[in-house]
Structures are given as C-alpha cells and as structure tokens.
Design an enzyme around this catalytic site. Sequence first.
Site, short mmCIF file in Angstrom:
data_model
loop_
_atom_site.label_atom_id
_atom_site.label_comp_id
_atom_site.label_asym_id
_atom_site.label_seq_id
_atom_site.Cartn_x
_atom_site.Cartn_y
_atom_site.Cartn_z
N THR A 191 -7.88 66.38 -6.89
CA THR A 191 -8.52 65.39 -7.48
C THR A 191 -7.37 64.22 -7.54
O THR A 191 -6.32 64.23 -7.34
CB THR A 191 -8.67 65.84 -9.01
OG1 THR A 191 -7.35 65.97 -9.68
CG2 THR A 191 -9.82 66.84 -9.17
N GLU A 336 -14.67 68.68 -8.67
CA GLU A 336 -14.82 69.91 -9.22
C GLU A 336 -16.34 70.33 -9.01
O GLU A 336 -16.43 71.61 -9.58
CB GLU A 336 -14.40 69.61 -10.64
CG GLU A 336 -12.92 69.60 -11.03
CD GLU A 336 -12.54 68.14 -10.64
OE1 GLU A 336 -13.08 67.26 -10.44
OE2 GLU A 336 -11.40 67.81 -11.36
N LYS A 444 -13.75 50.84 -26.64
CA LYS A 444 -14.22 51.08 -28.03
C LYS A 444 -13.69 49.31 -28.62
O LYS A 444 -12.42 49.34 -28.97
CB LYS A 444 -13.50 52.10 -28.50
CG LYS A 444 -14.43 52.83 -29.26
CD LYS A 444 -13.97 54.02 -29.55
CE LYS A 444 -15.34 54.92 -30.35
NZ LYS A 444 -14.76 56.11 -30.93
N TRP A 449 -18.97 51.56 -28.77
CA TRP A 449 -18.74 51.69 -27.32
C TRP A 449 -19.49 50.51 -26.51
O TRP A 449 -20.44 50.28 -26.77
CB TRP A 449 -19.17 52.85 -26.90
CG TRP A 449 -18.56 54.14 -27.05
CD1 TRP A 449 -17.13 54.14 -27.57
CD2 TRP A 449 -18.60 55.55 -26.76
NE1 TRP A 449 -16.66 55.38 -27.91
CE2 TRP A 449 -17.73 56.33 -27.08
CE3 TRP A 449 -19.90 56.10 -26.10
CZ2 TRP A 449 -17.52 57.65 -27.19
CZ3 TRP A 449 -19.80 57.54 -25.87
CH2 TRP A 449 -18.75 58.26 -26.60
P1 AMP Z 1 -13.84 62.33 -7.72
O1 AMP Z 1 -13.42 63.61 -8.08
O2 AMP Z 1 -12.81 61.47 -7.18
O3 AMP Z 1 -15.02 62.26 -6.98
O4 AMP Z 1 -14.45 61.60 -9.05
C1 AMP Z 1 -15.22 62.03 -9.70
C2 AMP Z 1 -15.75 60.92 -10.81
O5 AMP Z 1 -16.11 59.81 -10.12
C3 AMP Z 1 -16.77 61.43 -11.79
O6 AMP Z 1 -16.21 62.14 -12.86
C4 AMP Z 1 -17.17 60.08 -12.22
O7 AMP Z 1 -16.47 59.63 -13.25
C5 AMP Z 1 -17.10 59.06 -10.98
N1 AMP Z 1 -18.53 58.88 -10.15
C6 AMP Z 1 -18.79 59.59 -9.27
N2 AMP Z 1 -20.10 59.31 -9.05
C7 AMP Z 1 -20.39 58.13 -9.82
C8 AMP Z 1 -21.73 57.48 -10.28
N3 AMP Z 1 -22.70 57.47 -9.38
N4 AMP Z 1 -21.88 56.58 -11.04
C9 AMP Z 1 -20.61 56.39 -11.88
N5 AMP Z 1 -19.41 57.16 -11.82
C10 AMP Z 1 -19.52 58.29 -10.85
#
Ligand code: AMP
Length: 552
Positions: A191, A336, A444, A449
Amino acid sequence: MLGLMQDWPLTVDRILDHAAHRHGTREIVSRSVEGPVVRTTYAELHGRAKQVSHGLRELGIARGDRVATLAWNSARHMEVWYGIMGIGAVCHTLNPRLHPDQLCWIIQNAGDQVILADIGFAPMLLAALATRETPVERLILLSDEAHRPPQAGPDVLMYEDWLAGRPATDAAGAPAWGRFGEETACGLCYTSGTTGDPKGVLYSHRSNFLHTFLILQADIMGLSAADVILPIVPMFHANAWGVAFAAPAVGAKMVMPGSRLDGASVHELLETEGVTFSAAVPTVWQGLLQHLDATGGKLTTLKRVVIGGSACPEVLLRRFWDDYGVEVRHAWGMTETSPVGTMGAPDARAAALPFAEQLPWRMKQGRPPLGIELKLVDDGGAEVAEDGVSVGRLMVRGPTVARGYFARDGEVLDADGFFDTGDIASIDPHGVMQITDRAKDVIKSGGEWISSIEIENIATSHPGVAMAAVVGVAHPKWDERPLLLVQLKPGATADGKAMQDHLSGRIAKWWMPDDVVFLDEIPLGATGKVDKKALRAKFAERYAATELSAAG
Ligand code: AMP
C-alpha cells in the site's frame, strides 16, 4: 456429506492456459520501452511465460520465493507475471514512482531475490541497490543486449537473451505450472504507506481467481471477448485493478500503454487500436479531456471507462457522456480488496432516468458485487444506519479482502471478520455507497465534519479549473478549517473570490474554504492521487495567525 464435484484448484496459471487455448490469436499490443508499438498474442505470451518459469527455476527460484517486477504495463510485464506465479513463486509488483529509499525498504521487507525491471529504471535501481542492503541476488532488464544500459555490469541479465532457447512448454521434465493449492501466495503489492511504513498485501491464487469472476460481473466491469481493453492503471497498482487477469480470462484484446500516460499518447492508442474499455484514476482522464479540448479530437470506439482510486469529479462523468457518448463507471476499492469493492453501474431505478438525473446517483461509489460485504460502524464499533445520510467507518469482508499483512503481526479484522478500510462513507437504503472522505483526510471544524471530496467536486466543475484539492488546516478557533488548492487549466484565469463565488450556494456556508491558493501543479502521490499529506504539511501554518473572530 461432501459434494461430488471435481477438485480443480483456482490458480491463475489456468487463466493464461485458457486464454492461449481458446483465444490464442487474440492480440496484446504494447507501446514498448524501446519505442515502437509491438504486437503479440495470448498463445505467444503463454509460451514466453513458460520460458520465464524455466529461467527462474534455473536461478533457484522455488515456491513461495519473492520475485519482483518494476515495469510499466506491457506484454513483457504480463509474461513475467504469469511466469512467476505459474510456478508458485510470489510476484511482487514494485511501484517505480516511489523514492529509492522506500523502494529498497519494500524490497528488503518482501525479501525479493530477483527483480525484473524496465531498462528505463536501470540507472535509479542500480544506484539504489549498490548503496543499500537488500536480498536481491539477480537483476534482469526487460530488453535485449542491444539495449543494455551503460550502468548495467555483466552480472545484470538482459531478458531477451536470458529467455532465448528456453522451452516454451512443460515438455521433457520441464517445470509444470500449477499443481499447488489455490491458497498458495501469488502476488504481493504494498500500500502507498501514507501513514507509517508501507504494508504488503499478499494475494492468493484463489483470491485473484475469485476477484476475476467478481469483476467480470455485468454490473462491475462486464468485460467480453469482443472488448479491446486499455489498462492505463498500472499493473503495480493492485493488479491493474484486476484487468491483467480478467482480460485474458475472457480473451479480450489488450492494449498496453507503457510509460506514456499523457492525454495525446492515450488518445492515439484509443483511436488506432479501437479501444472499447479503459480504466484509470481521475487525473489521467482529466489529461485526456484537456487534450481533446485543445485538439478537437474524438473518441470513436470507446464505450465505457472505469474511474476510481480517488473520487471521480462530476465534470468527468458529465463530459464523457455528453461530449463523447462514453459511460463512466465510478469504482471504489483499495489494494487490500484486490482491489474492486464497489461499482457505480445503474440499477433499474437509476437506469430509467434521463442521464442528467442519473448524475447524483452515478457520483456515488456504487454497490458491492456478490462476494463483497459492507457495513458502517461508529467510533465505538456500533453499526450505523444505512439511510444514505448517516456516515461511519466503512468495513468490508469477503474472499478477496486481506486478513493480514505480509511479515507483520497484528489483527486487522474486527470480531466479525470485517476489515477497516479507513474510509468514511454512507450507504443508502438501495445499498449504494458513497465515500465522504478518507478518515485521515477528514476536516473537523467546530466538532462537525466537512467533506473535502464534495467541495473538490464542485470546485472542479469551474470551467477554468484543472484540478482541486481541499485539506484541513489547523485553526485557532475552529480546530480546523478547509483550505482550497487549485491548479488552473493552461491559459485560464480565476482568483480566490471567483472560486468562493462558484462554491457559494452549492455548499453549506460553514464549509466555505477560508482561503484559496493557486498552485502551478498539485502534487500527486505514487498511485496518481493528490498527495494531501504533502499539502497539509506545506500549508500547516496557513491559518495560524488568523484573528480568533475572523472565521465562521
Ligand atoms: P489504494 O490502496 O492505494 O488503491 O488506496 C485505496 C484508497 O483510495 C481507498 O481506501 C479510498 O480512500 C481511496 N479511493 C479509492 N477509490 C475511491 C473513490 N472512487 N472515491 C474516493 N476514494 C477512493
């Protein structure tokens, strides 16, 4: 009593076996690192993947060993993947956008013994490996002897020469693919590590196989043998969102963009190869639309794009449909979750509406497919109502969701086996999920929020704005107040007052960013998302001197 059906382990080598057998002549087209566009087929790719397996065996790679790739999307990257996974070794996809220190930390943590890398990364990688302690025994560069970079000494292998002459089949005592259990580890992807050290997500063959079925559902990606797919999302970003498995599974033609992801290069491939489906983060699509605006270019074959990774601005959904007749599906997921978690395909209710009225619906991140369970909880772990208004932490459970991290102790699931996504969301009574923020990005203010995503969305609908980001900045009276960062389109003009006027009436008064800062470029992180951590750090003091009576 047990069922009487066959034991057929769900291992991903079977995906490429199937593609080669049933769709052997279907093409994989790549913009190569050497420059020209090159063409191969699933049958050829299958044979070369077997050659990779033979070569790795000769280097001493066995089941469970980690072999890394550091490469853009290409047919070569695909054959390396399947060559590694096919023998039960673990394919670790490294992200070239990371800093060399972080890259080496990840290589060390993963225990990578071999790295197969694009030649363009050779100078950086060789320098990084020379000065740091790593388990790497062998570097193989994904080109031929004629393209050996000057930095690469004789111990560095050149891929084509290393591959040449090796058997392309399992014949005569050569290693067979598969023949291991479906729970065997298959892929490793870290990640982005925006909080603390990066964490390794260790996919199994079974989870990748099931994720393939999951995303092939009609309301998810719904891919078919007739599709021509351009995965712009990199293979090092959660398996190109699963497309590197799903496309061969159905025999779709693949178009691999290599390193050139700018609007002009993407447009050229879309048109010359007849692409029908593509997937990428919002920033890539913004680049494409700007290119089309500047050149008057058209999209003559593209039908559907999946946009995810961060919130999809309304303007992308609207413009793709109104100007080019392309359907945008808004996806949510994370490394994940393999990564697809939800998809914004319309249900019967939404599909019956004219497109403009579907927009608020399509802006949401959508419904989970069979195989993904969602729930919302409050800070105390109690379930939050799915009324479309109440928000809580989004929790997820299913066979394609991580239950732990590689080489890291500690429980990551709640008592019911749900994984905490770290996202804040609502779910409406029809099961449609909407992300309001990442928990760590939440603003916040005065105990309430503010959704940064919602403000960003409206700001990006301003005609002069290329990209917008909203971050919370410490404030003497309100704890935090929103700050709007704007990157204008080339040649566009707008000042802070114009931006605030644009937001006015569209958001609650107390959500109004107290200040607007214009940046030449909004910084992006390693997976193409706005780097809010960097922005928060840079502007941490912005409201420090604010008069106590000024805000609100
Ligand atoms: P990653 O593991 O780098 O793909 O990041 C995952 C995170 O990206 C998620 O937990 C979200 O916070 C964000 N994310 C992924 N898709 C979206 C979406 N369509 N809208 C808003 N946030 C997103």
